[in-house]
Design a protein around this motif. Structure first.
Motif, PDB file in Angstrom:
ATOM      1  N   THR A  98     -10.568   6.078 -41.025  1.00  0.00           N
ATOM      2  CA  THR A  98     -10.446   5.377 -39.741  1.00  0.00           C
ATOM      3  C   THR A  98     -11.543   4.319 -39.602  1.00  0.00           C
ATOM      4  O   THR A  98     -12.571   4.394 -40.276  1.00  0.00           O
ATOM      5  N   SER A  99     -11.300   3.388 -38.704  1.00  0.00           N
ATOM      6  CA  SER A  99     -12.301   2.341 -38.504  1.00  0.00           C
ATOM      7  C   SER A  99     -13.581   2.933 -37.927  1.00  0.00           C
ATOM      8  O   SER A  99     -14.667   2.415 -38.146  1.00  0.00           O
ATOM      9  N   ASN A 141     -22.389   6.258 -28.826  1.00  0.00           N
ATOM     10  CA  ASN A 141     -22.293   5.264 -27.743  1.00  0.00           C
ATOM     11  C   ASN A 141     -20.844   5.129 -27.268  1.00  0.00           C
ATOM     12  O   ASN A 141     -20.562   5.109 -26.069  1.00  0.00           O
ATOM     13  N   ILE A 142     -19.917   5.094 -28.232  1.00  0.00           N
ATOM     14  CA  ILE A 142     -18.486   4.982 -27.875  1.00  0.00           C
ATOM     15  C   ILE A 142     -18.039   6.244 -27.134  1.00  0.00           C
ATOM     16  O   ILE A 142     -17.389   6.176 -26.101  1.00  0.00           O
ATOM     17  N   LYS A 183     -18.846   6.576 -23.554  1.00  0.00           N
ATOM     18  CA  LYS A 183     -18.108   5.699 -22.635  1.00  0.00           C
ATOM     19  C   LYS A 183     -16.704   6.251 -22.331  1.00  0.00           C
ATOM     20  O   LYS A 183     -15.996   5.688 -21.508  1.00  0.00           O
ATOM     21  N   LEU A 184     -16.315   7.310 -23.030  1.00  0.00           N
ATOM     22  CA  LEU A 184     -14.973   7.874 -22.813  1.00  0.00           C
ATOM     23  C   LEU A 184     -15.078   9.134 -21.958  1.00  0.00           C
ATOM     24  O   LEU A 184     -16.102   9.806 -21.974  1.00  0.00           O
ATOM     25  N   ASP A 243     -10.246  11.824 -23.132  1.00  0.00           N
ATOM     26  CA  ASP A 243     -10.175  10.900 -24.266  1.00  0.00           C
ATOM     27  C   ASP A 243     -10.920  11.468 -25.479  1.00  0.00           C
ATOM     28  O   ASP A 243     -10.451  11.378 -26.608  1.00  0.00           O
ATOM     29  N   SER A 298      -8.849  14.091 -27.101  1.00  0.00           N
ATOM     30  CA  SER A 298      -7.735  13.505 -27.860  1.00  0.00           C
ATOM     31  C   SER A 298      -8.256  12.920 -29.165  1.00  0.00           C
ATOM     32  O   SER A 298      -7.661  13.100 -30.229  1.00  0.00           O
ATOM     33  N   THR A 308      -7.898  13.446 -33.881  1.00  0.00           N
ATOM     34  CA  THR A 308      -7.325  12.394 -34.740  1.00  0.00           C
ATOM     35  C   THR A 308      -7.656  12.604 -36.216  1.00  0.00           C
ATOM     36  O   THR A 308      -6.836  12.326 -37.065  1.00  0.00           O
ATOM     37  N   CYS A 310     -19.070  -1.401 -28.177  1.00  0.00           N
ATOM     38  CA  CYS A 310     -18.626  -0.014 -28.023  1.00  0.00           C
ATOM     39  C   CYS A 310     -17.665   0.091 -26.839  1.00  0.00           C
ATOM     40  O   CYS A 310     -16.692   0.834 -26.896  1.00  0.00           O
ATOM     41  N   GLU A 311     -17.982  -0.632 -25.772  1.00  0.00           N
ATOM     42  CA  GLU A 311     -17.093  -0.637 -24.607  1.00  0.00           C
ATOM     43  C   GLU A 311     -15.725  -1.191 -24.997  1.00  0.00           C
ATOM     44  O   GLU A 311     -14.684  -0.705 -24.557  1.00  0.00           O
ATOM     45  N   ILE A 369     -14.324  -0.960 -27.912  1.00  0.00           N
ATOM     46  CA  ILE A 369     -13.591   0.079 -28.663  1.00  0.00           C
ATOM     47  C   ILE A 369     -13.119   1.172 -27.706  1.00  0.00           C
ATOM     48  O   ILE A 369     -11.995   1.645 -27.791  1.00  0.00           O
ATOM     49  N   ALA A 370     -14.020   1.541 -26.777  1.00  0.00           N
ATOM     50  CA  ALA A 370     -13.660   2.596 -25.818  1.00  0.00           C
ATOM     51  C   ALA A 370     -12.408   2.189 -25.036  1.00  0.00           C
ATOM     52  O   ALA A 370     -11.540   3.010 -24.780  1.00  0.00           O
ATOM     53  N   LEU A 373      -9.253   2.887 -26.744  1.00  0.00           N
ATOM     54  CA  LEU A 373      -8.893   4.300 -26.873  1.00  0.00           C
ATOM     55  C   LEU A 373      -8.562   4.953 -25.533  1.00  0.00           C
ATOM     56  O   LEU A 373      -7.819   5.925 -25.478  1.00  0.00           O
ATOM     57  N   ARG A 374      -9.121   4.429 -24.456  1.00  0.00           N
ATOM     58  CA  ARG A 374      -9.031   5.067 -23.138  1.00  0.00           C
ATOM     59  C   ARG A 374      -7.580   5.314 -22.703  1.00  0.00           C
ATOM     60  O   ARG A 374      -6.731   4.434 -22.853  1.00  0.00           O
ATOM     61  N   GLY A 375      -7.326   6.508 -22.222  1.00  0.00           N
ATOM     62  CA  GLY A 375      -6.013   6.816 -21.654  1.00  0.00           C
ATOM     63  C   GLY A 375      -4.908   7.036 -22.680  1.00  0.00           C
ATOM     64  O   GLY A 375      -3.762   7.243 -22.309  1.00  0.00           O
ATOM     65  N   LYS A 376      -5.260   7.008 -23.978  1.00  0.00           N
ATOM     66  CA  LYS A 376      -4.218   7.177 -25.002  1.00  0.00           C
ATOM     67  C   LYS A 376      -4.175   8.634 -25.457  1.00  0.00           C
ATOM     68  O   LYS A 376      -5.172   9.338 -25.380  1.00  0.00           O
ATOM     69  N   ASN A 377      -3.024   9.046 -25.968  1.00  0.00           N
ATOM     70  CA  ASN A 377      -2.961  10.382 -26.559  1.00  0.00           C
ATOM     71  C   ASN A 377      -3.338  10.294 -28.042  1.00  0.00           C
ATOM     72  O   ASN A 377      -3.551   9.207 -28.565  1.00  0.00           O
ATOM     73  N   THR A 378      -3.417  11.459 -28.681  1.00  0.00           N
ATOM     74  CA  THR A 378      -3.926  11.497 -30.052  1.00  0.00           C
ATOM     75  C   THR A 378      -3.126  10.590 -30.996  1.00  0.00           C
ATOM     76  O   THR A 378      -3.712   9.855 -31.797  1.00  0.00           O
ATOM     77  N   MET A 420      -3.943   7.054 -30.459  1.00  0.00           N
ATOM     78  CA  MET A 420      -5.304   6.767 -30.947  1.00  0.00           C
ATOM     79  C   MET A 420      -5.311   6.609 -32.462  1.00  0.00           C
ATOM     80  O   MET A 420      -5.997   5.743 -32.992  1.00  0.00           O
ATOM     81  N   VAL A 444      -4.471   3.272 -33.442  1.00  0.00           N
ATOM     82  CA  VAL A 444      -5.518   2.287 -33.153  1.00  0.00           C
ATOM     83  C   VAL A 444      -6.618   2.335 -34.200  1.00  0.00           C
ATOM     84  O   VAL A 444      -7.085   1.304 -34.679  1.00  0.00           O
ATOM     85  N   ILE A 445      -7.024   3.542 -34.569  1.00  0.00           N
ATOM     86  CA  ILE A 445      -8.240   3.634 -35.390  1.00  0.00           C
ATOM     87  C   ILE A 445      -7.989   3.736 -36.892  1.00  0.00           C
ATOM     88  O   ILE A 445      -8.924   3.581 -37.665  1.00  0.00           O
TER      89      ILE A 445
END
Lengths: 323, 203
Positions: free
Chosen positions: A2-3, A14-15, A18-19, A23, A26, A30, B119-120, B122-123, B126-131, B134, B137-138
């Motif tokens: 993954t990225s 840090n990421i 923010k979640l 999140d 979830s 992954t 980071c924000e 990237i966040a 991802l926010r509000g998504k299911n696995t 996600m 995305v990643i």
């Protein structure tokens, strides 16, 4: 790959910070490396409120995220072999429930696993925790509470702890494992019929109990006023209280610099002549409800500027520090 | 390297992994805590070597620093609406690889604001998504997947080329077909005439 694998831990953390917890959970599913990383660092998710309600065949878990979203998860026993999980989120339509059936899963096991993960991410003080045992369920079958609370690197800090129990053993599953210094308000009530008295003799012997300092609100119990003298604000209901106990309470209050208020309710009326003999002649006045009450005033030994005021009517006594 | 001074006019030379050097203003560079800790007070001879990162990445990082010099008390965007047009362009210009490199460089240089900003970003993805969402995305494609993708693309290109060629051929054929009746007519007429003349000559 993954990225996110390409980032150093500081950036990943840090990421994750923010979640919100949903999140993060979830994302945890992954891939293996993120699963391990999240379990390893457990980013603090700073929940404010958690409510846990246990029934004989279900557990309900509610929590409030820092952005005021309220999540409710219900774990029901499904034909004795599976667990039905129902999930709602507010804001949103509370009638819309996401459902899933976990086959060959015990509802208590599933709920305890989720609760454990939730509490692992709680590193700051929880504003409010309510645990309600709404059935006579055997304490041993709910042994996940002590397991989860005990496994933490440091005791869970709770500002307001609200416990509704059916028996003393349930209190013994929670109170020994929390940080007593963090608790500013503790409420204990017996769930179910009002007439039954909650036993608290074992609880009162706990080390943690003796170090609790702030406020307590406790329903009918078989304890003694001597078990509550470490608190500064006490609201307590006893079946009976003796004049001897009241004299002891008065003396302790006068010597204490910490005790501020004791509100006592009793079922059996206090023997007034005996009390008058112990406390001396009283001043009578009318309380805010329009009822007559007897009052005594004593100068505190700990601070001569403070006065202890005692208000009395046969089923209720109010000890209050006045400045 | 130019001697360190408080003036924002001062320029510093930065060396990238390719060995190339370029100028960065002192004000921009001072947003890097790594720079502040390592070079600000003691100074350095020659260009400052940030040779773990390529020139394009470093230029991108310092482009952000140069831009944010005048917004000292900025605390980062709270919502999508907070992103200025410049910010949106800054992030939209980058491909995924460049974005990852910029985050890593920003982390190494300890530029808190840029790191937090990325980071924000990237966040938000991802926010509000299911696995499952996600994962989409990643997940980065592996080398084999990239190769396979390239092959597929090549195949597609080849197929498209074939189709184009075929189309061209068909077009040509159509052209000849269209011409055929006329040619045939001419030829038949010519043959008939020849036969006629031949028959005449034979007679």
């Amino acid at each position: 790959m993954t990225s996110l694998d390409q980032f150093p831990d500081v950036v990943l953390l840090n990421i994750l910070e923010k979640l919100d917890i949903l999140d993060v959970l979830s994302l945890r599913k992954t891939c293996r490396s993120l699963y391990n990383f999240i379990d390893d660092v457990c980013p603090n998710k700073n929940l404010q409120v958690i409510k846990i309600t246990t029934f004989s065949n279900a557990i309900k878990l509610e929590f409030v995220l820092p952005d005021s979203q309220r999540i409710t998860v219900e774990y029901d026993d499904f034909h004795g072999t599976s667990c039905l999980v129902r999930w709602t989120k507010i804001p949103g339509n509370p009638k819309i429930k996401k459902e899933t059936i976990l086959k060959n899963a015990d509802f208590m096991g599933v709920a305890s696993r989720d609760l454990e993960i939730l509490l692992k991410h709680q590193k700051t003080k929880l504003t409010y925790l309510k645990i309600s045992f709404q059935s006579e369920i055997d304490a041993e079958s709910l042994d996940f509470f002590p397991r989860i609370l005990e496994s933490r690197p440091r005791p869970l800090q709770i500002e307001n702890l609200d416990l509704e129990v059916t028996q003393q053993s349930q209190l013994l599953q929670i109170l020994p494992f929390i940080d007593p210094d963090a608790v500013s308000y503790l409420r204990i009530e017996r769930y179910g019929s009002r007439g039954v008295v909650l036993e608290i003799d074992d609880v009162a012997r706990l080390e943690n109990w003796k170090t609790l300092r702030n406020s307590i609100h406790i329903g009918w119990n078989n304890g003694n006023i001597r078990d509550f003298l470490n608190f500064s604000y006490v609201y307590v209901k006893f079946p009976i209280v003796t004049v001897e106990d009241l004299v002891f309470l008065k003396e302790t209050f006068l010597h204490s610099s910490r005790m501020n208020c004791v509100y006592l309710q009793v079922v059996t009326p206090v023997d007034l002549p005996e009390l008058l003999e112990a406390f001396g002649p009283s001043n009578d006045d009318i309380n805010y409800m329009g009822g007559y009450r007897k009052r005594w005033f004593f100068k505190c030994y700990s601070n001569p500027d403070d006065i202890l005021s005692i208000g009395f009517n046969p089923r209720c006594l109010h000890f209050q520090r006045e400045n | 390297m130019t001697s360190p001074a408080s003036s924002s006019e001062v320029k510093y030379l930065i060396e990238s992994s390719e060995g190339n050097t370029f100028d960065v203003s002192g004000a921009a560079l001072r947003q890097s805590n790594t720079f502040n800790a390592m070079f600000l007070n003691i100074g350095a001879d020659g260009p400052i070597p940030f040779t773990d990162y390529n020139e394009a990445t470093l230029k991108k990082v310092f482009e952000y620093c140069e831009h944010s010099v005048n917004e000292e008390n900025y605390s980062g965007p709270k919502h999508q609406d907070d992103l200025s047009k410049w910010d949106l362009n800054f992030f939209n210009e980058m491909d995924q690889k460049m974005f990852i490199d910029v985050i890593n460089a920003s982390n190494f240089l300890d530029i808190e604001r840029l790191t937090s900003y990325c980071c924000e970003r990237i966040a938000r993805m991802l926010r509000g998504k299911n696995t499952q969402e996600m994962i989409k995305v990643i997940t980065l494609p592996t080398a084999e997947e990239l190769e396979a993708k390239q092959k597929v693309e090549e195949k597609k290109a080849a197929a498209a080329k074939k189709v184009a060629e075929k189309a061209a051929e068909t077009a040509e054929k159509t052209e000849t077909l269209e011409e055929l009746p006329v040619q045939q007519l001419v030829q038949t007429t010519r043959n008939k005439l020849t036969r006629k003349y031949l028959s005449f000559s034979n007679e």
